[in-house]
Design a protein around this motif. Structure first.
Motif, PDB file in Angstrom:
ATOM      1  N   GLN A 230      39.781  50.269 -35.457  1.00  6.55           N
ATOM      2  CA  GLN A 230      39.810  50.067 -34.010  1.00  6.55           C
ATOM      3  C   GLN A 230      38.416  50.105 -33.411  1.00  6.55           C
ATOM      4  OE1 GLN A 230      42.605  49.214 -32.504  1.00  6.55           O
ATOM      5  NE2 GLN A 230      41.639  49.001 -30.501  1.00  6.55           N
ATOM      6  N   SER A 231      37.592  51.059 -33.862  1.00  2.56           N
ATOM      7  CA  SER A 231      36.235  51.179 -33.298  1.00  2.56           C
ATOM      8  C   SER A 231      35.387  49.963 -33.636  1.00  2.56           C
ATOM      9  CB  SER A 231      35.554  52.457 -33.803  1.00  2.56           C
ATOM     10  OG  SER A 231      35.445  52.444 -35.219  1.00  2.56           O
ATOM     11  N   LEU A 232      35.586  49.391 -34.828  1.00  2.00           N
ATOM     12  CA  LEU A 232      34.837  48.194 -35.203  1.00  2.00           C
ATOM     13  C   LEU A 232      35.295  46.987 -34.393  1.00  2.00           C
ATOM     14  CD1 LEU A 232      34.379  48.417 -39.075  1.00  2.00           C
ATOM     15  CD2 LEU A 232      32.579  48.227 -37.373  1.00  2.00           C
ATOM     16  N   ILE A 233      36.596  46.880 -34.149  1.00  2.00           N
ATOM     17  CA  ILE A 233      37.114  45.782 -33.324  1.00  2.00           C
ATOM     18  C   ILE A 233      36.509  45.845 -31.925  1.00  2.00           C
ATOM     19  CG2 ILE A 233      39.185  44.901 -32.162  1.00  2.00           C
ATOM     20  CD1 ILE A 233      40.758  45.637 -34.686  1.00  2.00           C
ATOM     21  N   VAL A 234      36.432  47.058 -31.376  1.00  2.00           N
ATOM     22  CA  VAL A 234      35.841  47.243 -30.046  1.00  2.00           C
ATOM     23  C   VAL A 234      34.365  46.846 -30.062  1.00  2.00           C
ATOM     24  CG1 VAL A 234      35.179  48.957 -28.318  1.00  2.00           C
ATOM     25  CG2 VAL A 234      37.465  49.025 -29.331  1.00  2.00           C
ATOM     26  N   ALA A 235      33.631  47.294 -31.093  1.00  2.00           N
ATOM     27  CA  ALA A 235      32.194  46.985 -31.186  1.00  2.00           C
ATOM     28  C   ALA A 235      31.973  45.478 -31.287  1.00  2.00           C
ATOM     29  CB  ALA A 235      31.590  47.696 -32.399  1.00  2.00           C
ATOM     30  N   ILE A 236      32.798  44.811 -32.083  1.00  2.00           N
ATOM     31  CA  ILE A 236      32.684  43.355 -32.231  1.00  2.00           C
ATOM     32  C   ILE A 236      33.015  42.653 -30.915  1.00  2.00           C
ATOM     33  CG2 ILE A 236      33.683  41.332 -33.372  1.00  2.00           C
ATOM     34  CD1 ILE A 236      34.012  43.120 -35.886  1.00  2.00           C
ATOM     35  N   SER A 237      34.025  43.135 -30.211  1.00  2.00           N
ATOM     36  CA  SER A 237      34.404  42.526 -28.922  1.00  2.00           C
ATOM     37  C   SER A 237      33.270  42.646 -27.903  1.00  2.00           C
ATOM     38  CB  SER A 237      35.670  43.203 -28.377  1.00  2.00           C
ATOM     39  OG  SER A 237      36.765  42.991 -29.237  1.00  2.00           O
ATOM     40  N   ILE A 238      32.620  43.804 -27.871  1.00  2.00           N
ATOM     41  CA  ILE A 238      31.490  44.002 -26.955  1.00  2.00           C
ATOM     42  C   ILE A 238      30.384  43.005 -27.263  1.00  2.00           C
ATOM     43  CG2 ILE A 238      29.646  45.601 -26.316  1.00  2.00           C
ATOM     44  CD1 ILE A 238      31.660  47.888 -26.795  1.00  2.00           C
ATOM     45  N   LEU A 239      30.101  42.832 -28.546  1.00  2.00           N
ATOM     46  CA  LEU A 239      29.054  41.887 -28.950  1.00  2.00           C
ATOM     47  C   LEU A 239      29.443  40.453 -28.609  1.00  2.00           C
ATOM     48  CD1 LEU A 239      28.029  43.361 -32.416  1.00  2.00           C
ATOM     49  CD2 LEU A 239      26.485  42.948 -30.498  1.00  2.00           C
ATOM     50  N   GLN A 240      30.676  40.096 -28.887  1.00  2.00           N
ATOM     51  CA  GLN A 240      31.125  38.720 -28.617  1.00  2.00           C
ATOM     52  C   GLN A 240      31.087  38.412 -27.126  1.00  2.00           C
ATOM     53  OE1 GLN A 240      34.925  38.933 -30.639  1.00  2.00           O
ATOM     54  NE2 GLN A 240      34.169  37.782 -32.412  1.00  2.00           N
ATOM     55  N   GLN A 241      31.449  39.386 -26.302  1.00  3.92           N
ATOM     56  CA  GLN A 241      31.379  39.152 -24.863  1.00  3.92           C
ATOM     57  C   GLN A 241      29.930  38.975 -24.417  1.00  3.92           C
ATOM     58  OE1 GLN A 241      31.005  41.904 -21.851  1.00  3.92           O
ATOM     59  NE2 GLN A 241      32.882  41.363 -20.750  1.00  3.92           N
ATOM     60  N   SER A 242      29.048  39.808 -24.955  1.00  6.43           N
ATOM     61  CA  SER A 242      27.626  39.720 -24.615  1.00  6.43           C
ATOM     62  C   SER A 242      27.057  38.355 -24.980  1.00  6.43           C
ATOM     63  CB  SER A 242      26.860  40.830 -25.339  1.00  6.43           C
ATOM     64  OG  SER A 242      25.473  40.707 -25.126  1.00  6.43           O
ATOM     65  N   ILE A 243      27.421  37.865 -26.162  1.00  5.00           N
ATOM     66  CA  ILE A 243      26.943  36.553 -26.606  1.00  5.00           C
ATOM     67  C   ILE A 243      27.491  35.448 -25.701  1.00  5.00           C
ATOM     68  CG2 ILE A 243      27.077  34.858 -28.473  1.00  5.00           C
ATOM     69  CD1 ILE A 243      27.151  37.276 -30.416  1.00  5.00           C
ATOM     70  N   ALA A 244      28.768  35.527 -25.381  1.00  5.07           N
ATOM     71  CA  ALA A 244      29.392  34.512 -24.522  1.00  5.07           C
ATOM     72  C   ALA A 244      28.691  34.448 -23.166  1.00  5.07           C
ATOM     73  CB  ALA A 244      30.880  34.820 -24.347  1.00  5.07           C
ATOM     74  N   LEU A 245      28.384  35.599 -22.584  1.00  2.29           N
ATOM     75  CA  LEU A 245      27.716  35.617 -21.276  1.00  2.29           C
ATOM     76  C   LEU A 245      26.275  35.115 -21.378  1.00  2.29           C
ATOM     77  CD1 LEU A 245      29.038  38.998 -19.814  1.00  2.29           C
ATOM     78  CD2 LEU A 245      29.735  36.679 -19.187  1.00  2.29           C
ATOM     79  N   SER A 246      25.584  35.443 -22.477  1.00  2.00           N
ATOM     80  CA  SER A 246      24.207  34.967 -22.632  1.00  2.00           C
ATOM     81  C   SER A 246      24.172  33.453 -22.811  1.00  2.00           C
ATOM     82  CB  SER A 246      23.530  35.645 -23.838  1.00  2.00           C
ATOM     83  OG  SER A 246      24.070  35.167 -25.055  1.00  2.00           O
ATOM     84  N   GLU A 247      25.261  32.887 -23.325  1.00  2.00           N
ATOM     85  CA  GLU A 247      25.364  31.435 -23.502  1.00  2.00           C
ATOM     86  C   GLU A 247      26.098  30.775 -22.336  1.00  2.00           C
ATOM     87  OE1 GLU A 247      27.234  31.111 -27.323  1.00  2.00           O
ATOM     88  OE2 GLU A 247      25.328  31.337 -28.392  1.00  2.00           O
ATOM     89  N   GLU A 248      26.346  31.562 -21.267  1.00  2.00           N
ATOM     90  CA  GLU A 248      26.978  31.088 -20.039  1.00  2.00           C
ATOM     91  C   GLU A 248      28.364  30.501 -20.287  1.00  2.00           C
ATOM     92  OE1 GLU A 248      24.351  28.714 -17.690  1.00  2.00           O
ATOM     93  OE2 GLU A 248      22.663  30.092 -17.925  1.00  2.00           O
ATOM     94  N   ASN A 249      29.056  31.139 -21.222  1.00  2.00           N
ATOM     95  CA  ASN A 249      30.425  30.719 -21.533  1.00  2.00           C
ATOM     96  C   ASN A 249      31.388  31.728 -20.912  1.00  2.00           C
ATOM     97  OD1 ASN A 249      32.876  29.924 -22.635  1.00  2.00           O
ATOM     98  ND2 ASN A 249      32.030  29.523 -24.667  1.00  2.00           N
ATOM     99  N   LEU A 250      31.585  31.613 -19.591  1.00  2.00           N
ATOM    100  CA  LEU A 250      32.408  32.570 -18.865  1.00  2.00           C
ATOM    101  C   LEU A 250      33.869  32.569 -19.333  1.00  2.00           C
ATOM    102  CD1 LEU A 250      32.721  34.700 -16.686  1.00  2.00           C
ATOM    103  CD2 LEU A 250      32.965  32.851 -14.999  1.00  2.00           C
ATOM    104  N   PRO A 251      34.502  31.413 -19.570  1.00  2.00           N
ATOM    105  CA  PRO A 251      35.899  31.425 -20.033  1.00  2.00           C
ATOM    106  C   PRO A 251      36.091  32.247 -21.312  1.00  2.00           C
ATOM    107  CG  PRO A 251      35.310  29.224 -19.307  1.00  2.00           C
ATOM    108  CD  PRO A 251      34.032  30.023 -19.311  1.00  2.00           C
ATOM    109  N   GLN A 252      35.156  32.111 -22.248  1.00  2.00           N
ATOM    110  CA  GLN A 252      35.265  32.868 -23.499  1.00  2.00           C
ATOM    111  C   GLN A 252      35.077  34.371 -23.231  1.00  2.00           C
ATOM    112  OE1 GLN A 252      32.550  31.716 -26.615  1.00  2.00           O
ATOM    113  NE2 GLN A 252      33.403  33.158 -28.086  1.00  2.00           N
TER     114      GLN A 252
END
Length: 398
Positions: A230-252
């Motif tokens: 569970q903790s790894l899933i959360v960590a990966i989700s945080i990273l994926q959201q950060s990447i999506a926002l840095s690439e201006e992919n708001l829907p993702q």
């Protein structure tokens, strides 16, 4: 190293020993320590066997009452003086907590133990302490005493701290071959997180670094994990959201946040932080006004119990408004946690660096001091991109 009087092995004699000036007892704080002159003189009178016996007795005493990080630091000291094998095992089990409490003392304890013992694992922990403190030049004198596996781990950390991406990839691949699936997943996710965090507020990490972040995230395989899944899933989700926002992919980014909403309680601190990032992104793109953004962020922060998470989220808002509404930035800045003098966890050290960076903007008369402190903290956190940029800013000020 002062201790709490109630945990002193001769607690019933504190008053008497204080009156006879054997101890310094600070009644207001309830701490005590031996009078330095008496301690230093009496130490010379003790035989090695006597010293060993005293440390063994004190190690036994502290192991029974050890319930704080400070207690563990004291217990480590006595273990290092009486049973090095037990001490290195204790270090393995409690390293992060010990460093968080007082890295200065831990560094001294280990250095003294290396002088007294030939135990090779002590050199490994001396390297880890030096890495956590950003003292990279100290590491060379210990490296030759490490095992092959230990040397690989430390050299990989050095590559990560120095921003040597090609060397980092090479050493990471070598290290992954030696780890089980769970440990390998933790390694790639933590490495991705550290690479992703290595940029100043308002900046993006270099493209080759982002490529490596994505590579490590995609290589994590948590499907068949049981422990820490569970903790790894959360960590990966945080990273994926950060990447999506840095690439201006708001829907993702929104989709990732909604997936977390399905798993977490409405007041979960991680979920609130993810929502805050969405709001801040919308504000930065003109999709939300400042009043609404400020209201939502402060509301979320009131629900976040962890002081570091709360202050970090507010600091993200401050970073967005210093150029637009300085009075609001100043007011919010007065509400967040200030840096600690001692070395802390990597997350806290990065937060401290961000605090000093903004402090130099809010208080222009402290800009040079703030940039220098910011540089120290980013070095300790191993953020090579940030270090280079802060050095450039310092040189521009001179």
């Amino acid at each position: 190293y002062p201790i709490i009087a109630s945990k002193f092995i001769l607690e019933d004699m504190v008053g008497e020993l204080d009156e006879k000036s054997f101890l310094r007892y600070f009644k207001q704080s309830k701490f005590l320590e031996a009078q330095h002159l008496i301690r230093n003189v009496k130490r010379l009178d003790l035989s090695d066997a006597m010293k060993l016996s005293i440390h063994q007795e004190l190690a036994t005493h502290w192991s029974k009452i050890c319930n704080t990080s400070r207690d563990k630091s004291i217990l480590l000291h006595h273990k290092l003086k009486s049973d090095v094998n037990s001490a290195t095992k204790f270090l393995h089990e409690n390293f992060e907590e010990l460093i968080e409490e007082n890295s200065n003392a831990i560094a001294v304890f280990i250095d003294e133990a290396i002088t007294d013992s030939s135990e090779s694992n002590l050199h490994y922990f001396a390297c880890k302490v030096a890495l956590s403190r950003g003292e990279y030049d100290v590491i060379d004198k210990y490296l030759s005493n490490l095992t092959k596996g230990q040397k690989l781990e430390i050299n990989r950390e050095l590559a990560l701290y120095n921003g040597e991406l090609i060397e980092l990839q090479k050493l990471t691949e070598e290290m992954l071959q030696t780890l089980d699936k769970g440990a390998a997943n933790k390694l790639v996710v933590s490495t991705a997180a550290r690479l992703n965090d290595d940029c100043l507020p308002g900046h993006k990490i270099p493209k080759d670094q982002m490529k490596l972040v994505k590579k490590y995230i995609s290589s994590a395989d948590v499907a068949n994990m049981v422990q820490d899944k569970q903790s790894l899933i959360v960590a990966i989700s945080i990273l994926q959201q950060s990447i999506a926002l840095s690439e201006e992919n708001l829907p993702q980014a929104l989709d990732i946040t909604q997936q977390m909403e399905a798993l977490a309680k409405p007041d979960d601190p991680i979920l609130l932080m993810l929502k805050s990032k969405i709001i801040l992104y919308k504000y930065s793109k003109g999709m939300a006004d400042l009043d609404e953004t400020s209201r939502l962020i402060t509301t979320y922060c009131e629900l976040i119990p962890n002081s570091l998470y709360r202050s970090s989220t507010l600091l993200s808002l401050i970073e967005k408004v210093t150029d637009i509404k300085m009075p609001l930035a100043v007011d919010l800045f007065s509400q967040i946690e200030k840096p600690r003098m001692s070395v802390s966890s990597r997350a806290k050290t990065r937060y401290d660096a961000r605090w000093w960076y903004i402090n130099g903007i809010i208080n222009p008369n402290q800009r040079m001091l703030s940039l220098r402190q910011c540089l120290i903290k980013y070095r300790q956190a191993g953020c090579s991109n940030c270090v280079s940029e802060i050095e450039r800013l310092i040189h521009a000020e001179i």
